[in-house]
Design a protein around this motif. Structure first.
Motif, PDB file in Angstrom:
ATOM      1  N   THR A  81       0.815  -1.217   0.000  1.00 25.78           N
ATOM      2  CA  THR A  81       0.000   0.000   0.000  1.00 25.78           C
ATOM      3  C   THR A  81       0.853   1.274   0.000  1.00 25.78           C
ATOM      4  OG1 THR A  81      -0.247  -0.207   2.402  1.00 25.78           O
ATOM      5  CG2 THR A  81      -2.000  -1.114   1.043  1.00 25.78           C
ATOM      6  N   ILE A 115      -6.665   2.463   2.241  1.00 26.43           N
ATOM      7  CA  ILE A 115      -6.207   1.500   1.230  1.00 26.43           C
ATOM      8  C   ILE A 115      -5.896   0.125   1.828  1.00 26.43           C
ATOM      9  CG2 ILE A 115      -4.490   1.050  -0.575  1.00 26.43           C
ATOM     10  CD1 ILE A 115      -4.866   3.979  -1.417  1.00 26.43           C
ATOM     11  N   TRP A 126      -9.144  -1.410   1.964  1.00 23.64           N
ATOM     12  CA  TRP A 126      -9.686  -1.872   0.678  1.00 23.64           C
ATOM     13  C   TRP A 126      -9.372  -3.358   0.520  1.00 23.64           C
ATOM     14  CZ3 TRP A 126      -7.866   1.537  -4.066  1.00 23.64           C
ATOM     15  CH2 TRP A 126      -8.550   2.769  -4.070  1.00 23.64           C
ATOM     16  N   LYS A 155       2.030  -5.266   3.453  1.00 27.70           N
ATOM     17  CA  LYS A 155       3.297  -4.523   3.496  1.00 27.70           C
ATOM     18  C   LYS A 155       2.904  -3.060   3.287  1.00 27.70           C
ATOM     19  CE  LYS A 155       6.100  -2.509   1.610  1.00 27.70           C
ATOM     20  NZ  LYS A 155       6.347  -1.064   1.888  1.00 27.70           N
ATOM     21  N   PRO A 156       2.665  -2.346   4.395  1.00 22.01           N
ATOM     22  CA  PRO A 156       2.221  -0.954   4.237  1.00 22.01           C
ATOM     23  C   PRO A 156       3.370  -0.036   3.826  1.00 22.01           C
ATOM     24  CG  PRO A 156       2.397  -1.518   6.572  1.00 22.01           C
ATOM     25  CD  PRO A 156       2.803  -2.748   5.790  1.00 22.01           C
ATOM     26  N   LYS A 201      11.369  -1.752  -1.197  1.00 20.14           N
ATOM     27  CA  LYS A 201      11.548  -2.512  -2.441  1.00 20.14           C
ATOM     28  C   LYS A 201      12.035  -3.960  -2.193  1.00 20.14           C
ATOM     29  CE  LYS A 201      15.049  -1.930  -5.884  1.00 20.14           C
ATOM     30  NZ  LYS A 201      16.293  -1.230  -6.039  1.00 20.14           N
ATOM     31  N   GLY A 213      -0.082   2.379  -5.735  1.00 19.20           N
ATOM     32  CA  GLY A 213       1.086   3.257  -5.646  1.00 19.20           C
ATOM     33  C   GLY A 213       1.361   3.905  -6.987  1.00 19.20           C
ATOM     34  N   SER A 214       2.625   4.204  -7.247  1.00 17.28           N
ATOM     35  CA  SER A 214       2.974   4.974  -8.446  1.00 17.28           C
ATOM     36  C   SER A 214       3.051   4.060  -9.685  1.00 17.28           C
ATOM     37  CB  SER A 214       4.320   5.661  -8.230  1.00 17.28           C
ATOM     38  OG  SER A 214       5.292   4.673  -7.948  1.00 17.28           O
ATOM     39  N   HIS A 273       6.110  -2.607 -12.438  1.00 17.76           N
ATOM     40  CA  HIS A 273       7.084  -3.615 -12.008  1.00 17.76           C
ATOM     41  C   HIS A 273       6.380  -4.742 -11.229  1.00 17.76           C
ATOM     42  CE1 HIS A 273      10.330  -5.480  -9.764  1.00 17.76           C
ATOM     43  NE2 HIS A 273       9.786  -5.070  -8.635  1.00 17.76           N
ATOM     44  N   PHE A 325      -3.123  -0.688  -8.805  1.00 17.60           N
ATOM     45  CA  PHE A 325      -3.713   0.644  -8.989  1.00 17.60           C
ATOM     46  C   PHE A 325      -2.578   1.644  -8.975  1.00 17.60           C
ATOM     47  CE2 PHE A 325      -6.633  -2.216  -7.150  1.00 17.60           C
ATOM     48  CZ  PHE A 325      -7.833  -1.956  -7.777  1.00 17.60           C
ATOM     49  N   ALA A 326      -2.515   2.505  -9.988  1.00 16.82           N
ATOM     50  CA  ALA A 326      -1.338   3.372 -10.108  1.00 16.82           C
ATOM     51  C   ALA A 326      -1.725   4.849 -10.186  1.00 16.82           C
ATOM     52  CB  ALA A 326      -0.529   2.920 -11.298  1.00 16.82           C
ATOM     53  N   GLY A 327      -0.847   5.641 -10.802  1.00 11.44           N
ATOM     54  CA  GLY A 327      -0.970   7.100 -10.761  1.00 11.44           C
ATOM     55  C   GLY A 327      -2.169   7.645 -11.527  1.00 11.44           C
ATOM     56  N   GLU A 356       2.225  13.350 -13.233  1.00 11.38           N
ATOM     57  CA  GLU A 356       1.409  13.443 -12.023  1.00 11.38           C
ATOM     58  C   GLU A 356       2.182  14.332 -11.050  1.00 11.38           C
ATOM     59  OE1 GLU A 356       1.231   9.911  -9.491  1.00 11.38           O
ATOM     60  OE2 GLU A 356      -0.863  10.351  -9.088  1.00 11.38           O
TER      61      GLU A 356
HETATM   62  P1  NAD Z   1       5.057   4.218  -4.297  1.00 14.59           P
HETATM   63  O1  NAD Z   1       4.845   3.533  -5.590  1.00 14.59           O
HETATM   64  O2  NAD Z   1       6.324   4.952  -4.081  1.00 14.59           O
HETATM   65  O3  NAD Z   1       4.963   3.147  -3.089  1.00 14.59           O
HETATM   66  C1  NAD Z   1       3.867   2.273  -2.968  1.00 14.59           C
HETATM   67  C2  NAD Z   1       4.331   0.978  -2.269  1.00 14.59           C
HETATM   68  O4  NAD Z   1       5.280   0.301  -3.101  1.00 14.59           O
HETATM   69  C3  NAD Z   1       5.008   1.204  -0.925  1.00 14.59           C
HETATM   70  O5  NAD Z   1       4.554   0.218  -0.028  1.00 14.59           O
HETATM   71  C4  NAD Z   1       6.481   1.051  -1.234  1.00 14.59           C
HETATM   72  O6  NAD Z   1       7.232   0.547  -0.158  1.00 14.59           O
HETATM   73  C5  NAD Z   1       6.488   0.054  -2.379  1.00 14.59           C
HETATM   74  N1  NAD Z   1       7.612   0.275  -3.309  1.00 14.59           N
HETATM   75  C6  NAD Z   1       8.203   1.463  -3.611  1.00 14.59           C
HETATM   76  N2  NAD Z   1       9.162   1.282  -4.538  1.00 14.59           N
HETATM   77  C7  NAD Z   1       9.176  -0.028  -4.830  1.00 14.59           C
HETATM   78  C8  NAD Z   1       9.956  -0.835  -5.729  1.00 14.59           C
HETATM   79  N3  NAD Z   1      10.891  -0.299  -6.515  1.00 14.59           N
HETATM   80  N4  NAD Z   1       9.691  -2.151  -5.777  1.00 14.59           N
HETATM   81  C9  NAD Z   1       8.728  -2.702  -5.001  1.00 14.59           C
HETATM   82  N5  NAD Z   1       7.970  -1.989  -4.136  1.00 14.59           N
HETATM   83  C10 NAD Z   1       8.194  -0.683  -4.053  1.00 14.59           C
HETATM   84  O7  NAD Z   1       3.782   5.161  -4.080  1.00 14.59           O
HETATM   85  P2  NAD Z   1       3.522   6.256  -2.948  1.00 14.59           P
HETATM   86  O8  NAD Z   1       4.403   7.432  -3.184  1.00 14.59           O
HETATM   87  O9  NAD Z   1       3.518   5.623  -1.608  1.00 14.59           O
HETATM   88  O10 NAD Z   1       1.997   6.662  -3.265  1.00 14.59           O
HETATM   89  C11 NAD Z   1       1.635   7.669  -4.174  1.00 14.59           C
HETATM   90  C12 NAD Z   1       1.237   7.086  -5.507  1.00 14.59           C
HETATM   91  O11 NAD Z   1       0.151   6.188  -5.338  1.00 14.59           O
HETATM   92  C13 NAD Z   1       0.736   8.138  -6.483  1.00 14.59           C
HETATM   93  O12 NAD Z   1       1.273   7.878  -7.749  1.00 14.59           O
HETATM   94  C14 NAD Z   1      -0.769   7.941  -6.498  1.00 14.59           C
HETATM   95  O13 NAD Z   1      -1.438   8.327  -7.668  1.00 14.59           O
HETATM   96  C15 NAD Z   1      -0.864   6.467  -6.297  1.00 14.59           C
HETATM   97  N6  NAD Z   1      -2.167   6.083  -5.781  1.00 14.59           N
HETATM   98  C16 NAD Z   1      -3.034   5.501  -6.654  1.00 14.59           C
HETATM   99  C17 NAD Z   1      -4.296   5.138  -6.227  1.00 14.59           C
HETATM  100  C18 NAD Z   1      -5.281   4.501  -7.173  1.00 14.59           C
HETATM  101  O14 NAD Z   1      -6.284   4.014  -6.715  1.00 14.59           O
HETATM  102  N7  NAD Z   1      -5.023   4.473  -8.463  1.00 14.59           N
HETATM  103  C19 NAD Z   1      -4.671   5.359  -4.891  1.00 14.59           C
HETATM  104  C20 NAD Z   1      -3.749   5.954  -4.034  1.00 14.59           C
HETATM  105  C21 NAD Z   1      -2.488   6.301  -4.493  1.00 14.59           C
END
Ligand code: NAD
Length: 502
Positions: free
Chosen positions: A147, A155, A158, A173-174, A206, A225-226, A232, A247-249, A381
């Motif tokens: 998350t 989330i 969810w 893994k929050p 990661k 996340g992003s 990946h 779910f992404a950006g 974004e």
């Molecule tokens: P992030 O992608 O940096 O991190 C999300 C999760 O992935 C974290 O738990 C993190 O530890 C893990 N992670 C980070 N890098 C990784 C890697 N290289 N390999 C494996 N795992 C890795 O995202 P963030 O900055 O925490 O959250 C913001 C992003 O989330 C924004 O892009 C936003 O749009 C997106 N988001 C999307 C939704 C949706 O429903 N589409 C909802 C909320 C947030």
């Protein structure tokens, strides 16, 4: 200094790792906790615990599993303020926003309480003479959730309540940036009666995620996340033969028609754009003014300029700081690029600082007009309190603009024309559409249905789609050879009725 524990096999235990990530208060960057990067042995123990617990949890009758959710929902409601306080302190969100984050999660737990009805299969009698077919919905096994920082209550909620209600066990893994809220959610889940191993929580970044993605015992992966991380995770999980929903950006557009109710539009866009410091995946980051509606841009900018950031427990705060110094630097760099590439900065929040909290990750509300599609502030974004205003002549142009954007999380149209709204909802290539509703997040009896680069996978979060994601369907075709009963029912005999197809 608080060390965030792991939850493995029902026990909250300290990690044995020597690697920690600092959890900070974004208002001043003081360190409030140390988040461990779980060791491989701890990750393996979490998977083993979840695998073992699955053997018994899947046999617990579905109404009993639903009762755990009922108790959980009650505890979350009773401790709504306590959870929101923790959440505000580690994210910087205003208290009202933090309560909203928790509440949207509670609504999903309410949906998980309905799991007996949601897990009903289908039946058809006499599909051939004396043969019935029926289907059951059965859990998958061990599921994993990864998350993001921006909704540390909603989330995770969810994911694990629905997965667990379906009979699965779960590893969460929050985000390492705000793990305290998810730990509080886990504590209440255990208190609600979830047996040991049904929910495990591990921490890290990661490396910990990659370890889990390669574990053969994990059947399904939910990620939010992003974009790069989502891609990946989707690729790695599916290469490893796991089910995945990622779910992404986002880059969400609001289209404003000249026949819309101006005051409603302006009031709605203020909160939808810079609210929660723009750190919402459904925030409106692009306002597209059609025709004469462009005359409202300056008034909107004036209203947005009056929203002032502040600390979480100040009732006057419009929104809080960004999550980290890195997030702030990224947003400031994009604001600078926007100016350099020729957009007009009507409201500039890049120099904002809060007295007494100068070390915090503050960015003030920012509004650009004359934004063009080639500019970085349009293409990327921003995830900060920045609104881009654009102008087009017709609704068709607005639809083409939105459809050419690679993201498809949410969009809205403001209009008083049913025809325009109908055309927009039909032609727009975005998964969640608001009509005179700026941020159209569906309630949990529907699903959260982002499209394009905002989602990789097939089945979405919560609603009926989540039940499908976290389960298998087993279809049974049955015939019983019971001579005595069949003698009365006619089953097993040759038919003597001829069907006239004409
Ligand atoms: P992030 O992608 O940096 O991190 C999300 C999760 O992935 C974290 O738990 C993190 O530890 C893990 N992670 C980070 N890098 C990784 C890697 N290289 N390999 C494996 N795992 C890795 O995202 P963030 O900055 O925490 O959250 C913001 C992003 O989330 C924004 O892009 C936003 O749009 C997106 N988001 C999307 C939704 C949706 O429903 N589409 C909802 C909320 C947030």
């Amino acid at each position: 200094m608080q060390h965030v524990p792991l939850l493995i096999n029902g026990q909250f235990i300290p990690s044995t790792t020597s690697q920690f990530i600092e959890v900070t208060n974004p208002a001043n960057n003081s360190v409030i906790a140390q988040c461990p990067c779980a060791t491989d042995a701890e990750l393996a123990a979490a998977v083993a615990s979840a695998k073992q617990a699955f053997l018994t949890w899947k046999e617990v009758p579905v109404p009993e599993r639903a009762r755990v959710m009922m108790r959980y929902q009650q505890l979350l409601k009773e401790q709504h303020d306590e959870i929101a306080t923790i959440l505000s302190q580690e994210t910087g969100k205003t208290f009202a926003d933090a309560k909203g984050d928790v509440w949207r999660g509670i609504e999903v737990v309410e949906q998980a309480m309905n799991v007996p009805a949601l897990m009903m299969g289908e039946t058809a009698e006499n599909v051939a003479r004396g043969i019935d077919t029926y289907s059951y919905i059965q859990p998958l096994g061990v599921c994993l959730g990864i998350t993001p920082f921006n909704f540390p209550a909603m989330i995770p909620l969810w994911m694990f309540p629905l997965a667990v209600a379906c009979g699965n066990t779960f590893i969460l893994k929050p985000s390492e940036q705000d793990p305290l809220t998810p730990m509080k959610l886990a504590e209440l889940f255990i208190q609600a009666g979830a047996p040991a191993g049904v929910l495990n929580v591990v921490h890290g970044g990661k490396d910990q995620v990659n370890y889990l993605l390669n574990d053969a015992d994990i059947r399904a992966v939910s990620f939010v996340g992003s974009v790069p991380v989502g891609q990946h995770i989707y690729k790695t999980a599916t290469d490893n033969m796991k089910r995945a929903q990622c779910f992404a950006g986002a880059k969400n557009h609001s289209v404003i028609m000249p026949d819309a109710n101006k005051q409603q539009v302006l009031n709605n866009l203020v909160g939808a754009s810079v609210g929660a410091a723009g750190q919402r995946c459904m925030a409106i980051s692009v306002a597209v003014f059609v025709g004469q509606a462009k005359e409202w841009i300056d008034e909107l900018a004036g209203m947005i300029s009056k929203v002032t950031p502040g600390i979480w427990d100040d009732a006057e705060s419009g929104f809080g700081p960004l999550i980290s110094p890195q997030a702030k630097q990224k947003v400031l760099a994009l604001i600078a690029e926007g100016k350099a590439q020729g957009a007009k900065c009507l409201v500039d929040g890049s120099t904002f600082s809060l007295a007494g909290y100068e070390q915090g990750n503050w960015v003030g509300p920012t509004v650009f007009s004359e934004v063009k599609t080639h500019m970085s502030i349009y293409q990327q974004e921003i995830f900060g309190p920045v609104l881009c205003c654009m102008v087009v002549d017709t609704l068709d142009e607005a639809i083409a603009l939105v459809n050419n954007n690679p993201y498809g999380n949410g969009t809205s149209i403001f209009t008083s024309s049913g025809g325009a709204a109908r055309k927009y909802q039909h032609e727009i290539e975005v998964g969640q559409v608001g009509i005179n509703v700026p941020i159209p997040v569906p309630l949990p009896f529907f699903s959260f249905t982002g499209w394009k680069n905002s989602f990789y996978g097939d089945l979405h979060a919560y609603g009926k789609q989540a039940i499908r994601f976290y389960t298998e369907t087993k279809t049974i075709t049955a015939r019983w050879f019971d001579e005595e009963a069949n003698a009365h029912s006619g089953a097993g005999e040759q038919p003597n009725m001829t069907i006239n197809l004409r």
